[in-house]
Design a protein around this motif. Structure first.
Motif, PDB file in Angstrom:
ATOM      1  N   GLN A 172      59.710  90.479  11.527  1.00 51.97           N
ATOM      2  CA  GLN A 172      59.421  90.396  12.959  1.00 51.97           C
ATOM      3  C   GLN A 172      58.271  91.326  13.313  1.00 51.97           C
ATOM      4  OE1 GLN A 172      62.660  91.054  15.672  1.00 51.97           O
ATOM      5  NE2 GLN A 172      61.263  90.944  17.411  1.00 51.97           N
ATOM      6  N   VAL A 173      57.256  90.791  13.898  1.00 47.49           N
ATOM      7  CA  VAL A 173      56.087  91.591  14.221  1.00 47.49           C
ATOM      8  C   VAL A 173      55.764  91.533  15.711  1.00 47.49           C
ATOM      9  CG1 VAL A 173      55.053  91.381  11.946  1.00 47.49           C
ATOM     10  CG2 VAL A 173      54.556  89.676  13.674  1.00 47.49           C
ATOM     11  N   GLY A 174      56.524  90.797  16.474  1.00 45.78           N
ATOM     12  CA  GLY A 174      56.193  90.727  17.898  1.00 45.78           C
ATOM     13  C   GLY A 174      57.242  89.951  18.657  1.00 45.78           C
ATOM     14  N   ARG A 175      56.910  89.694  19.904  1.00 45.98           N
ATOM     15  CA  ARG A 175      57.867  89.005  20.778  1.00 45.98           C
ATOM     16  C   ARG A 175      57.111  88.065  21.711  1.00 45.98           C
ATOM     17  NH1 ARG A 175      58.954  93.996  20.301  1.00 45.98           N
ATOM     18  NH2 ARG A 175      57.598  94.541  22.009  1.00 45.98           N
ATOM     19  N   VAL A 176      57.846  87.131  22.221  1.00 48.14           N
ATOM     20  CA  VAL A 176      57.300  86.298  23.294  1.00 48.14           C
ATOM     21  C   VAL A 176      57.410  87.113  24.572  1.00 48.14           C
ATOM     22  CG1 VAL A 176      57.616  84.203  24.633  1.00 48.14           C
ATOM     23  CG2 VAL A 176      57.966  84.152  22.166  1.00 48.14           C
ATOM     24  N   SER A 177      56.310  87.346  25.240  1.00 48.90           N
ATOM     25  CA  SER A 177      56.382  88.222  26.404  1.00 48.90           C
ATOM     26  C   SER A 177      56.490  87.429  27.708  1.00 48.90           C
ATOM     27  CB  SER A 177      55.188  89.153  26.441  1.00 48.90           C
ATOM     28  OG  SER A 177      53.999  88.422  26.359  1.00 48.90           O
ATOM     29  N   SER A 178      55.968  86.235  27.744  1.00 41.12           N
ATOM     30  CA  SER A 178      56.133  85.457  28.971  1.00 41.12           C
ATOM     31  C   SER A 178      55.769  84.004  28.669  1.00 41.12           C
ATOM     32  CB  SER A 178      55.240  85.988  30.094  1.00 41.12           C
ATOM     33  OG  SER A 178      53.896  85.692  29.816  1.00 41.12           O
ATOM     34  N   TYR A 179      56.138  83.161  29.564  1.00 44.04           N
ATOM     35  CA  TYR A 179      55.729  81.768  29.409  1.00 44.04           C
ATOM     36  C   TYR A 179      55.593  81.160  30.794  1.00 44.04           C
ATOM     37  CZ  TYR A 179      60.736  80.939  30.045  1.00 44.04           C
ATOM     38  OH  TYR A 179      62.005  80.925  30.521  1.00 44.04           O
ATOM     39  N   HIS A 180      54.808  80.149  30.895  1.00 42.71           N
ATOM     40  CA  HIS A 180      54.706  79.454  32.176  1.00 42.71           C
ATOM     41  C   HIS A 180      54.253  78.034  31.927  1.00 42.71           C
ATOM     42  CE1 HIS A 180      50.298  79.752  32.110  1.00 42.71           C
ATOM     43  NE2 HIS A 180      50.495  80.948  31.601  1.00 42.71           N
ATOM     44  N   LEU A 181      54.606  77.195  32.840  1.00 36.14           N
ATOM     45  CA  LEU A 181      54.171  75.808  32.752  1.00 36.14           C
ATOM     46  C   LEU A 181      52.681  75.743  33.012  1.00 36.14           C
ATOM     47  CD1 LEU A 181      56.604  73.399  34.585  1.00 36.14           C
ATOM     48  CD2 LEU A 181      55.750  73.221  32.269  1.00 36.14           C
ATOM     49  N   ASP A 182      52.026  74.864  32.319  1.00 41.28           N
ATOM     50  CA  ASP A 182      50.615  74.673  32.615  1.00 41.28           C
ATOM     51  C   ASP A 182      50.492  74.069  34.007  1.00 41.28           C
ATOM     52  OD1 ASP A 182      49.991  75.658  30.217  1.00 41.28           O
ATOM     53  OD2 ASP A 182      49.685  73.715  29.236  1.00 41.28           O
ATOM     54  N   GLU A 183      49.343  74.275  34.573  1.00 40.77           N
ATOM     55  CA  GLU A 183      49.189  73.834  35.955  1.00 40.77           C
ATOM     56  C   GLU A 183      49.356  72.332  36.105  1.00 40.77           C
ATOM     57  OE1 GLU A 183      45.622  75.391  37.658  1.00 40.77           O
ATOM     58  OE2 GLU A 183      46.384  77.429  37.390  1.00 40.77           O
ATOM     59  N   ASP A 184      48.925  71.595  35.067  1.00 37.28           N
ATOM     60  CA  ASP A 184      49.055  70.146  35.162  1.00 37.28           C
ATOM     61  C   ASP A 184      50.457  69.684  34.755  1.00 37.28           C
ATOM     62  OD1 ASP A 184      48.936  70.732  32.549  1.00 37.28           O
ATOM     63  OD2 ASP A 184      47.207  69.443  32.070  1.00 37.28           O
ATOM     64  N   GLY A 185      51.297  70.620  34.369  1.00 37.99           N
ATOM     65  CA  GLY A 185      52.663  70.266  34.019  1.00 37.99           C
ATOM     66  C   GLY A 185      52.791  69.549  32.699  1.00 37.99           C
ATOM     67  N   LYS A 186      51.708  69.524  31.914  1.00 39.79           N
ATOM     68  CA  LYS A 186      51.758  68.745  30.676  1.00 39.79           C
ATOM     69  C   LYS A 186      51.995  69.613  29.454  1.00 39.79           C
ATOM     70  CE  LYS A 186      49.168  64.762  32.143  1.00 39.79           C
ATOM     71  NZ  LYS A 186      47.894  64.078  32.145  1.00 39.79           N
ATOM     72  N   GLY A 187      52.335  70.825  29.672  1.00 44.23           N
ATOM     73  CA  GLY A 187      52.582  71.707  28.534  1.00 44.23           C
ATOM     74  C   GLY A 187      53.035  73.059  29.002  1.00 44.23           C
ATOM     75  N   VAL A 188      53.287  73.879  28.041  1.00 42.99           N
ATOM     76  CA  VAL A 188      53.774  75.228  28.328  1.00 42.99           C
ATOM     77  C   VAL A 188      52.856  76.203  27.612  1.00 42.99           C
ATOM     78  CG1 VAL A 188      55.693  76.825  28.018  1.00 42.99           C
ATOM     79  CG2 VAL A 188      56.144  74.432  28.519  1.00 42.99           C
ATOM     80  N   THR A 189      52.497  77.258  28.295  1.00 42.23           N
ATOM     81  CA  THR A 189      51.721  78.298  27.656  1.00 42.23           C
ATOM     82  C   THR A 189      52.596  79.528  27.494  1.00 42.23           C
ATOM     83  OG1 THR A 189      49.716  77.480  28.661  1.00 42.23           O
ATOM     84  CG2 THR A 189      49.644  79.709  27.790  1.00 42.23           C
ATOM     85  N   LEU A 190      52.704  79.950  26.268  1.00 37.33           N
ATOM     86  CA  LEU A 190      53.505  81.144  25.982  1.00 37.33           C
ATOM     87  C   LEU A 190      52.572  82.304  25.697  1.00 37.33           C
ATOM     88  CD1 LEU A 190      55.133  78.794  23.777  1.00 37.33           C
ATOM     89  CD2 LEU A 190      56.773  80.452  24.592  1.00 37.33           C
ATOM     90  N   GLN A 191      52.955  83.444  26.196  1.00 34.06           N
ATOM     91  CA  GLN A 191      52.180  84.631  25.854  1.00 34.06           C
ATOM     92  C   GLN A 191      52.997  85.421  24.860  1.00 34.06           C
ATOM     93  OE1 GLN A 191      51.186  87.592  28.912  1.00 34.06           O
ATOM     94  NE2 GLN A 191      49.118  86.861  28.596  1.00 34.06           N
ATOM     95  N   ILE A 192      52.385  85.746  23.764  1.00 34.89           N
ATOM     96  CA  ILE A 192      53.131  86.516  22.769  1.00 34.89           C
ATOM     97  C   ILE A 192      52.439  87.843  22.559  1.00 34.89           C
ATOM     98  CG2 ILE A 192      53.985  84.468  21.602  1.00 34.89           C
ATOM     99  CD1 ILE A 192      51.889  85.239  19.375  1.00 34.89           C
TER     100      ILE A 192
END
Lengths: 561, 207
Positions: free
Chosen positions: A191-211
């Motif tokens: 383990q070298v990190g974590r998912v820190s946040s996520y949000h739906l893309d503005e167009d609702g066609k995907g998800v962007t995760l911040q790691i």
């Protein structure tokens, strides 16, 4: 009244002595002054120590104890909850926190507060010490200087605290999967990190995760790194068999993201902060060569395509090349048949060097880069799509594009969109044919006559057995009876009281007697050899006994010669 | 006159220590010729001394109640208690009798002493003749209960000495207990410096 009592006082009463002057009574006022000073110093101390009072709203006041619950930063107490009350809209609680003077900097805009409770989740255990000491409020301060005294508390600890060393990256995905804030990031299963946040893309066609990948492991995220979703058990029963892919058990349960550089030569320079990557669904797709631009092709099969499913692979000479995206029935008026139209997305770049060369050749020839011309040539050389059985057990089909040497000429129109690849009956049909052949051959075996012959033979055998039963067995019986009789006779013959036995016994006795006489004779002759000449002497009267036994025969026999 | 004579009326002064009766020479620094202890008709500056000590006692009584007196650490759970929260905790946790005792010893008694001494001081100063006998009894009560007011301090001292099980359980005294002790000591001094004879000084008639 003083005057009246005076006479009673006698002059003989002792006079008091006069001593040194005693301490002035007013000095006792120093005591309350001192107490006041001490009290005042306490007040001043408390006043100087008091920092700003802030209010933080939480979803629940669970574990928040007014006057007791501390606020901690790096495990140092920087304040205390003084009051907890329900928010005005009753959806949240507001905790008043008295910060210490030294913690003034925490009343700034980008400070985050959260309640540290024991959390036993799939991703791990945290805050176990609070099991005993009770929950506390954790704080994480940013760099903002802007004063703020009204905060919204986080419901779970922030996965990345401010000032943590490492890099943040963005991952783009179709969906969140089983990932969550705090899901682990693995590099070679560490383990070298974590998912820190996520949000739906503005167009609702995907998800962007911040790691967030911690230092020093963030250097392993390079420009060509591939990320894939390592959560869950990926069981796929595809044309190439049953595949089970997992990362670690914890990841299976809690979800996670793994990353690695692709094998082979690649750009190994460390990625920049906030670089964006695509999050692949599994390792295999992540590690596959870049797909490039997808192309849509269509194939028309005239046979049943039972076993072909959407997402079935399309292979070009065995190289995974694309996947089936649609399977539809069509109706052909001319032939009154129902051909199947299979749509597929193919990624020509997956062919690697072959694709590059073909493109180069096409350019050299002056064809456009579009696949249509290129395909036309390949189809002329016998390229055909074929639905083949990938898995005999499950009957899964896949589309194979192969060159068939004896392929009949196929109509191909390079201008149609989407491209239509001519097909040839698949191997599945061949298999069916082969099976039919086998069935035919089995059919040809003369089971009837074999049965008849066998039946006849069995009849013959039956007859023979009957004969044996009827004639041979009685004969055997009589023979056996004869034999039994013979044996009985023999038995009688050898019985101890049989005539034969008695005769034999008598003969043997006679023989014994004869032998005895002979011995007497020889003994006599040994003693009296002259008896041969003179004859036998007269017996002595005393030796009558022995003479009685032997002489009767011996002298006669001996005297004769 | 129906009033009986008092020592000062007869120009006499008694030694507090050895009981020798001397002539009152009205000198401020008179001392007993037999035992050498200071002689005074009334305790010198009784009012101001008592007032001063009483005020001081009241001043330290504030931090004694505001500051925590004990820190109880049990299984990592740190709990600071002032006198009042301690009483509340005892009550809530099911020892109401103990809570009443502690409340009486730590809150009722000191407050009672402040009021009693204040009352005595004011009424004596005004030479009031109201309920003199009861006031005298009150004074004796104040003196008597003074000995028993250190209960809290004893409890804290005992707990601190007895409950030392490291991580599991631990009791530490906190500054509040010092102030509380000071309060008790100062009220005792205040009641000592008050001269109960002052209660009767305003009396015109003896019955």
């Amino acid at each position: 009244m003083t005057d009246e009592n005076k006479p009673i006082a006698g002059d003989d009463l002792p006079e008091p002595v006069v001593q040194r002057p005693r301490i002035n009574a007013s000095l006792v006022w120093l005591v309350p002054v001192l107490a006041a000073l001490v009290g005042l110093s306490l007040v001043i101390h408390a006043w100087t120590q008091a920092g700003p009072t802030i209010s933080v709203s939480f979803q629940s006041a669970e574990g928040l104890d007014p006057g007791k619950t501390p606020v901690k930063y790096k495990n140092v107490t920087i304040g205390r909850v003084t009051n907890v009350r329900l928010g005005q809209d009753r959806t949240h609680v507001v905790a008043k926190i008295a910060l210490e003077k030294s913690a003034q900097g925490f009343a700034t805009a980008d400070t985050r507060f959260w309640v540290v409770r024991p959390r036993i989740g799939l991703g791990g255990v945290s805050g176990i010490d609070t099991l005993l000491s009770g929950p506390f409020i954790g704080a994480d301060v940013g760099e903002s200087q802007e004063y703020k005294d009204d905060f919204t508390g986080l419901e779970s600890p922030p996965p990345v605290t401010h000032g943590a060393l490492g890099k943040t990256f963005d991952l783009q995905s179709d969906d969140l999967g089983s990932l969550d804030i705090g899901s682990p990031i693995y590099y070679r299963r560490i383990q070298v990190g974590r998912v820190s946040s996520y949000h739906l893309d503005e167009d609702g066609k995907g998800v962007t995760l911040q790691i967030f990948v911690e230092k020093p492991n963030d250097q392993f995220v390079t420009k060509s790194t591939r990320f894939w979703n390592a959560s869950g058990i990926d069981v796929s029963l595809g044309a190439d068999g049953l595949k089970v892919n997992t990362q670690s058990l914890a990841t299976v349960l809690a979800g996670g993201v793994a990353f690695q550089d692709p094998a082979g030569p690649h750009d190994a320079t460390a990625a920049d902060e906030n670089a964006t990557y695509r999050l692949f669904n599994d390792r295999a797709t992540a590690m596959a060569p870049p797909d490039g631009e997808p192309k849509y092709i269509r194939m028309r099969f005239s046979q049943s395509l039972r076993g072909l499913a959407v997402d079935a692979p399309v292979e070009f000479l065995g190289v995974p090349f694309g996947r089936v995206v649609s399977i539809n029935l069509d109706f052909d008026e001319k032939t009154q048949t129902f051909p199947t139209i299979v749509g597929a997305v193919v990624y020509p770049q997956r062919l690697g060097r072959a694709h590059d060369k073909l493109v180069a050749l096409a350019k050299a020839r002056g064809d456009d880069e579009q696949m249509s011309q290129m395909m036309g040539r390949l189809i002329d050389q016998g390229l055909r799509a074929q639905a083949r059985t990938g898995n005999l057990l499950t009957g899964q089909l896949y589309i194979a594009m192969d060159f068939l040497s004896n392929a009949p000429k196929a109509a191909y129109d390079p201008t149609t969109r989407p491209l239509e690849i001519p097909t040839t009956p698949g191997s599945f049909d061949k298999l069916q044919e082969q099976l039919a052949e086998i069935v035919d051959k089995i059919h040809k075996i003369p089971f009837d006559s074999i049965g008849k012959n066998l039946d006849q033979s069995l009849g013959e055998l039956n007859k023979t057995l009957k004969q044996v039963n009827a004639s041979v067995l009685p004969e055997v019986k009589t023979t056996l009876q004869g034999a039994q009789q013979t044996l009985g006779n023999a038995n009688n013959m050898f019985a101890p009281d049989s005539q034969l036995q008695q005769n034999l016994g008598g003969s043997l006795q006679e023989l014994q007697r004869a032998a005895r006489s002979l011995r007497v004779l020889t003994d006599y002759l040994g003693d009296h050899p002259d008896a041969l000449l003179r004859g036998r002497r007269a017996d002595k009267p005393l030796q009558a006994q022995p003479a009685q036994v032997a002489p009767p025969s011996a002298p006669t026999q001996g005297s004769k010669p | 006159m129906s009033t009986l004579p008092r020592a000062c009326d007869l120009g006499l002064i008694g030694c507090h220590v050895c009981g020798l009766v001397c002539r009152d020479i009205r000198a401020p620094d008179a001392a007993c010729p037999r035992c050498g202890s200071a002689l005074h008709r009334r305790k010198s500056a009784s009012y101001s001394k008592t007032w001063a000590l009483l005020i001081a006692a009241f001043l330290v009584y504030l931090p004694a109640n505001l500051l925590p007196i004990t820190r109880t650490v049990s299984l990592g759970d740190v709990d600071d208690n002032t006198i009042l929260t301690g009483v509340v905790e005892l009550w809530v946790k099911g020892s109401p009798y103990l809570a009443v005792i502690v409340f009486t010893a730590s809150i009722v008694v000191p407050v009672l002493k402040f009021f009693a001494l204040g009352l005595l001081l004011i009424s004596s100063r005004r030479r009031s003749q109201w309920a003199q006998r009861q006031r005298a009894k009150l004074f004796r009560l104040v003196e008597f209960i003074g000995y028993w007011s250190m209960l809290d301090v004893f409890v804290v001292a005992l707990l601190t000495a007895l409950v030392q099980f490291g991580f599991f359980s631990q009791v530490e005294p906190l500054p509040g207990v010092v102030f509380f002790g000071l309060t008790v000591v100062l009220t005792m001094f205040a009641s000592m410096t008050f001269d109960p004879r002052l209660i009767w000084d305003g009396r015109e008639f003896d019955d």
